[in-house]
Write a protein that holds these residues in place. Sequence first.
Motif, mmCIF file in Angstrom:
data_model
loop_
_atom_site.group_PDB
_atom_site.id
_atom_site.type_symbol
_atom_site.label_atom_id
_atom_site.label_comp_id
_atom_site.label_asym_id
_atom_site.label_seq_id
_atom_site.Cartn_x
_atom_site.Cartn_y
_atom_site.Cartn_z
ATOM 1 N N LYS A 190 0.832 -1.203 0.000
ATOM 2 C CA LYS A 190 0.000 0.000 0.000
ATOM 3 C C LYS A 190 0.863 1.248 0.000
ATOM 4 C CE LYS A 190 -3.756 2.255 2.527
ATOM 5 N NZ LYS A 190 -4.650 2.169 3.709
ATOM 6 N N ASN A 191 1.895 1.287 0.861
ATOM 7 C CA ASN A 191 2.778 2.445 0.934
ATOM 8 C C ASN A 191 3.574 2.615 -0.355
ATOM 9 O OD1 ASN A 191 3.104 3.951 3.710
ATOM 10 N ND2 ASN A 191 2.626 1.820 4.183
ATOM 11 N N LEU A 192 4.112 1.519 -0.878
ATOM 12 C CA LEU A 192 4.895 1.582 -2.100
ATOM 13 C C LEU A 192 4.043 2.088 -3.255
ATOM 14 C CD1 LEU A 192 7.492 1.045 -3.631
ATOM 15 C CD2 LEU A 192 6.783 -1.325 -3.899
ATOM 16 N N LYS A 193 2.868 1.517 -3.429
ATOM 17 C CA LYS A 193 2.002 1.902 -4.532
ATOM 18 C C LYS A 193 1.577 3.358 -4.429
ATOM 19 C CE LYS A 193 -2.336 0.673 -6.835
ATOM 20 N NZ LYS A 193 -3.490 -0.253 -6.840
ATOM 21 N N SER A 194 1.149 3.774 -3.246
ATOM 22 C CA SER A 194 0.653 5.144 -3.093
ATOM 23 C C SER A 194 1.773 6.157 -3.284
ATOM 24 C CB SER A 194 0.004 5.332 -1.711
ATOM 25 O OG SER A 194 0.948 5.127 -0.679
ATOM 26 N N ASN A 195 2.976 5.853 -2.758
ATOM 27 C CA ASN A 195 4.086 6.788 -2.908
ATOM 28 C C ASN A 195 4.556 6.885 -4.355
ATOM 29 O OD1 ASN A 195 4.403 7.760 -0.272
ATOM 30 N ND2 ASN A 195 5.546 5.949 0.351
ATOM 31 N N VAL A 196 4.658 5.728 -5.046
ATOM 32 C CA VAL A 196 5.083 5.752 -6.441
ATOM 33 C C VAL A 196 4.064 6.507 -7.290
ATOM 34 C CG1 VAL A 196 5.488 4.355 -8.500
ATOM 35 C CG2 VAL A 196 6.482 3.674 -6.321
ATOM 36 N N MET A 197 2.782 6.240 -7.070
ATOM 37 C CA MET A 197 1.749 6.935 -7.831
ATOM 38 C C MET A 197 1.753 8.430 -7.562
ATOM 39 S SD MET A 197 -1.463 4.264 -7.611
ATOM 40 C CE MET A 197 -2.528 5.345 -8.569
ATOM 41 N N LYS A 198 1.969 8.786 -6.303
ATOM 42 C CA LYS A 198 1.960 10.202 -5.935
ATOM 43 C C LYS A 198 3.141 10.935 -6.551
ATOM 44 C CE LYS A 198 1.807 13.259 -1.912
ATOM 45 N NZ LYS A 198 1.794 13.324 -0.423
ATOM 46 N N MET A 199 4.315 10.301 -6.521
ATOM 47 C CA MET A 199 5.512 10.974 -7.018
ATOM 48 C C MET A 199 5.568 11.005 -8.544
ATOM 49 S SD MET A 199 8.532 9.839 -4.389
ATOM 50 C CE MET A 199 8.060 8.118 -4.287
ATOM 51 N N THR A 200 5.057 9.956 -9.209
ATOM 52 C CA THR A 200 5.165 9.880 -10.669
ATOM 53 C C THR A 200 3.887 10.275 -11.381
ATOM 54 O OG1 THR A 200 4.415 7.575 -10.797
ATOM 55 C CG2 THR A 200 6.775 7.948 -10.426
ATOM 56 N N GLN A 201 2.754 10.308 -10.652
ATOM 57 C CA GLN A 201 1.444 10.558 -11.260
ATOM 58 C C GLN A 201 1.136 9.520 -12.348
ATOM 59 O OE1 GLN A 201 -0.656 13.108 -10.004
ATOM 60 N NE2 GLN A 201 0.989 13.048 -8.471
ATOM 61 N N THR A 202 1.862 8.412 -12.321
ATOM 62 C CA THR A 202 1.736 7.270 -13.231
ATOM 63 C C THR A 202 1.995 7.615 -14.696
ATOM 64 O OG1 THR A 202 -0.652 7.459 -13.737
ATOM 65 C CG2 THR A 202 -0.031 6.292 -11.715
ATOM 66 N N GLN A 203 2.240 8.889 -15.014
ATOM 67 C CA GLN A 203 2.476 9.279 -16.397
ATOM 68 C C GLN A 203 3.972 9.477 -16.679
ATOM 69 O OE1 GLN A 203 -0.096 9.393 -18.627
ATOM 70 N NE2 GLN A 203 -1.262 8.634 -16.873
ATOM 71 N N LYS A 204 4.751 9.648 -15.635
ATOM 72 C CA LYS A 204 6.179 9.863 -15.813
ATOM 73 C C LYS A 204 6.915 8.534 -15.971
ATOM 74 C CE LYS A 204 6.285 14.121 -13.062
ATOM 75 N NZ LYS A 204 6.900 14.789 -11.892
ATOM 76 N N ASN A 205 8.022 8.595 -16.692
ATOM 77 C CA ASN A 205 8.824 7.387 -16.856
ATOM 78 C C ASN A 205 9.552 7.041 -15.564
ATOM 79 O OD1 ASN A 205 8.203 7.080 -19.581
ATOM 80 N ND2 ASN A 205 9.869 8.430 -20.216
ATOM 81 N N ILE A 206 9.619 5.762 -15.282
ATOM 82 C CA ILE A 206 10.465 5.284 -14.185
ATOM 83 C C ILE A 206 11.769 4.816 -14.819
ATOM 84 C CG2 ILE A 206 10.733 3.567 -12.366
ATOM 85 C CD1 ILE A 206 7.729 3.605 -12.008
ATOM 86 N N GLU A 207 12.849 5.506 -14.495
ATOM 87 C CA GLU A 207 14.132 5.240 -15.139
ATOM 88 C C GLU A 207 14.825 4.025 -14.519
ATOM 89 O OE1 GLU A 207 15.308 6.754 -17.717
ATOM 90 O OE2 GLU A 207 13.869 8.410 -17.854
ATOM 91 N N VAL A 208 15.474 3.237 -15.365
ATOM 92 C CA VAL A 208 16.310 2.133 -14.906
ATOM 93 C C VAL A 208 17.759 2.584 -15.021
ATOM 94 C CG1 VAL A 208 17.010 -0.253 -15.271
ATOM 95 C CG2 VAL A 208 14.628 0.415 -15.649
ATOM 96 N N PHE A 209 18.417 2.762 -13.879
ATOM 97 C CA PHE A 209 19.800 3.211 -13.849
ATOM 98 C C PHE A 209 20.698 2.049 -13.436
ATOM 99 C CE2 PHE A 209 20.232 8.052 -13.585
ATOM 100 C CZ PHE A 209 19.188 8.246 -14.476
ATOM 101 N N PRO A 210 21.779 1.821 -14.183
ATOM 102 C CA PRO A 210 22.708 0.758 -13.779
ATOM 103 C C PRO A 210 23.484 1.142 -12.535
ATOM 104 C CG PRO A 210 23.582 1.981 -15.648
ATOM 105 C CD PRO A 210 22.189 2.479 -15.429
ATOM 106 N N ASN A 211 23.901 0.142 -11.790
ATOM 107 C CA ASN A 211 24.754 0.383 -10.635
ATOM 108 C C ASN A 211 26.169 0.725 -11.085
ATOM 109 O OD1 ASN A 211 23.149 0.153 -8.309
ATOM 110 N ND2 ASN A 211 23.122 -2.072 -8.466
#
Length: 362
Positions: free
Chosen positions: A151-172
């Motif tokens: 619940k916390n993960l989903k709500s925070n990700v949705m709030k920060m990205t608004q679900t329209q922004k790309n989630i970037e994959v960054f290499p270590n």
Amino acid sequence: MKVLIIPSWYPSKSYPNNGSFFKEQAEAFKREGIEVDILCIDIPYRKTRKDFSYFTKNSYVENGINVNRYVFPVGVLHRFPKLYYVFLKWIAKRIYEKELKGKKYDVIQAQSFLIGGYVGVCLKKTFGCKCVITEHTSKILKSDLNQVEKKNLKSNVMKMTQTQKNIEVFPNLVNEIFSYEKKEREPFIFVSIGNLIPLKRMDLLIEAFCDTFSKTENVKLEIVGSGIEEKNLENIIKKNNRESQIVLCGALTRKEVSKVLKKSHVMALVSEKETFGIVYIEALASGNILIGSDNGGANDIITKENGIILKDSSKLELGKTLRMMYEQYSQYNSEQISKNAICKYGEKAFVRRYRQLFEEVE
């Protein structure tokens, strides 16, 4: 630019490899001119060794970086997720009021949603600065989260990205200690690196190796790591009378791992799930060919030029791939593989990506 890094776990005297890549990243930022502070909040489990004082600030400078650690021996809260988050929010507020008030940061970088990400979100509002959360745990890929975490993960990700922004994959970041040295052709060495837990499927690798290579072939398998599967793996090795070919190396330091990878030819890691898989790029930087499963973490790293992703993770398919790598090793250019890995995953490329991200994020 000034960055507050909040890792969810971090190296200590008793656990030097715990979050070592967070430490390496912070040091890379500093070398490239980014000012860095570390805020680490530990909530250890009951049997964790005590390296720091409890309920107070433990401050020290490590390689020019200010580290502030707080250790709260309330591991029982892991069993009560709602109380866990209430406690974290309270701690974040207390630390800010007592230690951080008046300080200025351009960006908070939280390493992993749980603990760091949650604390980072709490402090973001207080500081009024940007917050970047980098996820590392394979729990996300396994969906191995309890209901409150989900619940916390989903709500925070949705709030920060608004679900329209790309989630970037960054290499270590690959540490400079992982580098290429010319390898001897014999013995031919396969290596696997990871915790000895069912998720890593080391048993599958050992069984496939035993089915594929005879006892007289000059081929070895070295497995680096420790965990609950160690006894089971020892029994499989003894059952197949392969003690002379298969070695369980135990947990090694980063420098010791780099020495192993300089000598090995192929790194095989067939985990069920991986997030990014730092050992893949460390192996590449050391000139190893890769064998990986379709596990998420290998897919963005392994190409036809540097290895193979298994079509399926059966023992038969893995055995065929081990044999093919052994017989066709000369078709790969291990030195060029190392150069390509360092160019893509080395320190300068890593910091450049993050500096751009810190500047562009809103």
